[in-house]
Enzyme design. Structure first.
Site, PDB file in Angstrom:
ATOM      1  N   GLU A  25      22.499  18.806   1.145  1.00 24.23           N
ATOM      2  CA  GLU A  25      23.727  18.072   0.817  1.00 24.23           C
ATOM      3  C   GLU A  25      24.448  18.658  -0.383  1.00 24.23           C
ATOM      4  OE1 GLU A  25      20.458  15.972  -1.448  1.00 24.23           O
ATOM      5  OE2 GLU A  25      20.733  16.988   0.456  1.00 24.23           O
ATOM      6  N   ASP A  35      48.553  52.444   1.334  1.00 21.50           N
ATOM      7  CA  ASP A  35      49.501  53.548   1.223  1.00 21.50           C
ATOM      8  C   ASP A  35      48.964  54.563   0.222  1.00 21.50           C
ATOM      9  OD1 ASP A  35      51.710  55.142   1.451  1.00 21.50           O
ATOM     10  OD2 ASP A  35      53.168  53.581   0.971  1.00 21.50           O
ATOM     11  N   ASP A  93      55.271  44.761   4.798  1.00 24.20           N
ATOM     12  CA  ASP A  93      53.804  44.697   4.817  1.00 24.20           C
ATOM     13  C   ASP A  93      53.298  43.299   5.150  1.00 24.20           C
ATOM     14  OD1 ASP A  93      53.373  47.368   4.156  1.00 24.20           O
ATOM     15  OD2 ASP A  93      53.557  46.976   2.003  1.00 24.20           O
ATOM     16  N   ASN A 107       8.690  21.072   4.473  1.00 24.25           N
ATOM     17  CA  ASN A 107       8.255  19.787   3.932  1.00 24.25           C
ATOM     18  C   ASN A 107       8.532  18.631   4.877  1.00 24.25           C
ATOM     19  OD1 ASN A 107       7.230  20.826   1.568  1.00 24.25           O
ATOM     20  ND2 ASN A 107       9.143  20.604   0.434  1.00 24.25           N
ATOM     21  N   ASN A 161      14.026  15.321  -3.383  1.00 22.12           N
ATOM     22  CA  ASN A 161      15.181  16.094  -2.960  1.00 22.12           C
ATOM     23  C   ASN A 161      16.205  16.231  -4.083  1.00 22.12           C
ATOM     24  OD1 ASN A 161      16.556  17.382  -0.640  1.00 22.12           O
ATOM     25  ND2 ASN A 161      18.087  15.792  -1.003  1.00 22.12           N
TER      26      ASN A 161
END
Length: 854
Positions: free
Chosen positions: A291, A333, A599, A663, A688
């Site tokens: 997350e 160029d 361009d 895990n 976590n």
């Protein structure tokens, strides 16, 4: 000055010009600053799409709107209703801290990137207080007088009152690809559509050639483009990096759904309490889902953007950093890239190649009165100072330059006589000549003499000189002059220029080539000159492919030829665009460096459009990356910085997927034989959260030199294989931990959960030091923030069961011998992962993009 009438728009467009000035309460001298400020307060900023207010609040709501976050908050509310206040509080605190940390780091990084983009904010040339000024476009108001030139974006809806050779590209409004001619009209005819009015220019269009002055009659949402304003503020097209994130999200979603459903079904089948089982399944989903990925991506790319800014590279779109680092071919160029672009006049030559003054005098007259964008040739000619031939002349008219004719003409008058002077590419000027000057006499220009002139120009090119041809003729008085008047010219001779090589350019090209970026030159100059420069800078000696040859090739054949070629000569902007698309069709990642009006299509079509800070507006608008200076060395630094940013994102993905997968798989398997939960939902969330805090420092990590030596691309299959290879190793050590806890220490549920929390968080936090490098971990020094954060999290994991917080979290004190086991398990786990991961992971260009080496 009085304000404009209540509805000045109709009068400003349809009425005679005098009535338009009156309706707008303005004059050709423009507004004064005080009046402009009053109108700005009344009409608001000149923004087709209003700036979104409350962006911070919206970003925070976006994080809170994550489905998993909502489920966790709902679970906290249910726990509170069931009087499980401690558990509800812990869940709410962990979720809040996670969301706030994610939001804070992401928002701060986005603001840093926005400040960089503001450095190249568009401006407009506006007449204020009687003087011309460059002002931010958003400060324009109705009644402002603006000046336009080739390459400018029209900053607002405006009525022309002076224009010379003006052509405007308005495909964004009308869909017509051909530029539309525009001119003032004192009493304009009625028109059914604003875009069809020849005397009006509109926001969202751009000037192709010519110059003009106009008075603004509508700004912001009141413009014709206001109805499609959201298009202006819409996010750019999805990049390859963003597409890779989508594919990765799909992989994670499939894995999450499988594990969570399997776990929930197993728990319910074993008679576990439904709410507890659901909470456990949701916690598993949170544990498996990276997350913090949005925050890691944003912070990493924004940090890369800031570092690139220090190297004088501005990133307009963060996601473009990865494409910049993935670039394989750079098309650019020759002028101002390989050479300095700072021309100096060498000499004037007559038809026989002898030094002559007449070409220099005519060239000076032409450059003096040219009103378009002055080229380096013009600057060199004007600096050379051959003014004698221009004395007494005044400008009458101009036929602007375009890329098809490749020449520009000026009509000047002296003592009642008018002369048309043309300068441009030798072949294109000679094609209009029927006579030539030879000393004091004039001779017919036959084909033999014409061929001789072209050979002389080619000889100059082989010596590394640039050449312009100059011609003239007397013309009769008439209201205006057009391309058709460029006939029957008298060839006066050539002006030659020297353009020195950029210092150190050969070494820079070699460094780019070493790091997997091949430079290809797309030039409008003659083939001998292009080949000569390529030889000088180490790009090889093979002949340049000419524009004529490009036209003879089909798209497939052009792609094959473009892969082999190093340089193209005499190619138009349209041919450059074809070459780019042909190479993209052969699955190359293309960067295009450009700064001109023509361009823009190629900048938009390239994987990475690159422009420079002094480019025309339309080129900068089309680019993803803007260089503050046109320097391939600076560009090379930016490429490497892009690769560093991508490498750090990949570290997090590999870490999060492999460790989390192992895990979470262990937890799901533990449900099969344990009479209790392997970890409580709160412990899973805490595990976590702490792990993510350690990984939040990855954007600051150092990157091995080997990881930036070649372009990198997304490879979701590789991430999946890595997850499936390293994840089971993590599970293997989890099962070993289960055995030790149950068989050696006779663990009860609280001790088991506490012990596994310590082992799990320790191993998955420390393994980053192995996974972060393809080499040996001891030879690759991590960033200091990563070392400190990881050490702090591991210490916290070991100490939490010993603190007063332990009972609230469901922890008990593990035996001292268990900590010795965790230390030994962590050491052997890291050694095993180190032995396996280098065989599994190879950061290469994936098979879906064809690999190519020059």
């Amino acid at each position: 000055m009085n304000d404009a009438r209540e509805d000045p728009r109709a009068a400003a467009v349809a009425a005679p010009i005098a009535a338009a000035w009156s309706a707008l309460a303005s004059t050709p001298q423009g507004l004064d600053s005080a009046e402009a400020e009053r109108r700005l307060a009344r009409h608001g900023p000149n923004e087709a799409a209003p700036r979104r207010r409350g962006a911070a609040a919206l970003a925070l709501l976006a994080f809170l709107g994550n489905p998993l976050v909502l489920i966790l908050l709902l679970a906290a509310a249910v726990s509170a209703l069931l009087r499980e206040f401690a558990e509800a509080a812990i869940i709410a605190v962990i979720v809040a801290l996670s969301v706030l940390l994610n939001f804070f780091l992401s928002y701060r990084s986005q603001r840093a990137a926005e400040r960089l983009r503001e450095e190249i904010a568009p401006t407009a040339c506006v007449r204020r207080d009687g003087a011309w000024r460059e002002l931010p476009r958003h400060r324009l108001v109705p009644g402002d007088v603006i000046r336009l030139g080739a390459g400018d974006r029209v900053p607002a809806d405006a009525r022309l009152f002076d224009a010379r050779g003006l052509y405007v590209q308005q495909a964004a409004l009308t869909g017509e690809s051909a530029p539309a001619e525009k001119a003032p009209a004192d009493a304009p005819p009625p028109t059914t559509a604003l875009a069809e009015a020849r005397h009006v220019v509109l926001l969202g269009t751009s000037v192709v050639v010519g110059t003009a002055q106009a008075v603004v009659f509508a700004t912001g949402r009141a413009t014709a483009f206001g109805d499609v304003a959201e298009l202006l503020s819409a996010r750019p097209p999805e990049t390859e990096f963003e597409r890779g994130l989508v594919r990765f999200a799909g992989l994670i979603m499939r894995t999450v759904v499988f594990l969570v459903l399997a776990t929930l079904l197993i728990a319910l089948a074993r008679g576990r309490e439904p709410f507890e089982s659901l909470m456990f399944a949701v916690a598993l989903a949170v544990g498996l889902t990276p997350e913090f990925l949005p925050m890691i991506v944003t912070v990493t790319l924004a940090r890369g953007a800031v570092r690139m800014a220090r190297r004088r590279v501005i990133v307009k779109h963060l996601a473009a950093i990865e494409d910049f680092g993935s670039m394989q071919l750079l098309l650019c160029d020759k002028t101002a890239t390989l050479t300095t672009g700072e021309m100096r006049v060498e000499e004037g030559l007559d038809i026989d190649g002898h030094a002559a003054r007449r070409p220099l005098e005519f060239a000076y007259l032409n450059s003096l009165y040219e009103s378009g964008i002055r080229s380096p040739f013009d600057a060199a000619i004007l600096a050379h100072g051959d003014v004698a031939g221009a004395e007494g002349y005044g400008k009458v008219d101009e036929i602007p330059f375009d890329f098809e004719r490749r020449r520009l003409s000026v009509v000047a008058a002296r003592a009642g006589a008018r002369i048309l002077v043309t300068k441009g590419a030798p072949a294109h000027v000679l094609a209009c000549c029927t006579a030539c000057e030879r000393g004091d006499r004039r001779e017919p220009l036959d084909e033999a003499l014409r061929a001789r002139c072209l050979r002389l120009a080619e000889d100059c090119g082989r010596r590394g000189l640039r050449v312009l041809a100059v011609a003239w003729r007397d013309v009769p008085a008439q209201p205006a002059y057009r391309v058709e008047d460029e006939t029957g010219l008298v060839f006066a001779g050539f002006v030659t220029f020297a353009d020195p090589l950029v210092p150190g350019i050969a070494a820079t090209l070699a460094a780019l080539r070493r790091d997997g970026v091949q430079v290809k030159i797309l030039s409008g100059d003659d083939a001998p000159l292009v080949q000569r420069v390529c030889e000088q800078v180490g790009l090889g000696t093979q002949p340049a492919v000419t524009g004529v040859e490009v036209d003879r090739l089909g798209d497939a054949a052009l792609g094959r030829a473009a892969e082999r070629a190093t340089a193209f000569a005499r190619v138009s902007p349209a041919q450059k665009h074809r070459i780019l698309l042909a190479l993209k069709a052969r699955r190359h990642v293309i960067g295009f460096l450009g700064d001109g009006v023509n361009d823009a299509p190629s900048l938009h079509a390239a994987d990475v459009g690159i422009s420079v800070a002094n480019a025309v507006d339309v080129a900068k608008d089309s680019a993803d990356i803007v260089l503050r200076e046109r320097d391939l060395g600076v560009l090379h630094d930016g490429v490497l910085e892009g690769r560093r940013a991508f490498a750090n994102v990949m570290k997090y993905l590999l870490m999060a997927t492999s460790s989390n997968f192992g895990n979470m798989a262990s937890m799901a398997a533990g449900m099969l034989f344990l009479p209790f939960l392997p970890m409580t939902p709160v412990q899973i969330l805490l595990n976590n959260f702490l792990y993510d805090i350690a990984q939040a420092t990855l954007p600051t990590d150092t990157v091995d030199a080997s990881a930036i030596r070649r372009p990198q691309r997304w490879n979701v299959a590789q991430i999946r294989n890595f997850m499936l290879a390293i994840g089971p190793i993590s599970s293997l050590y989890d099962f070993l931990t289960f055995y030790v806890l149950l068989a050696v220490f006779g663990a009860s549920a609280p001790l088991f959960q506490s012990g596994w929390f310590v082992e799990s968080l320790t191993t998955q936090t420390l393994v980053v030091f192995v996974i972060r490098t393809l080499g040996k971990a001891r030879r690759s020094r991590p960033g200091t923030p990563l070392i400190l954060a990881s050490a702090a999290v591991v210490c916290l994991a070991w100490l939490l069961p010993l603190t007063p917080l332990a009972p609230a979290l469901g922890f008990v004190r593990p035996p001292a011998g268990y900590y010795a086991f965790v230390a030994a398990a962590a050491a052997t786990y890291l050694a095993l992962v180190a032995a396996v991961h280098r065989r599994v992971l190879a950061w290469r260009v994936p098979a879906r993009r064809r690999r190519w080496r020059p």
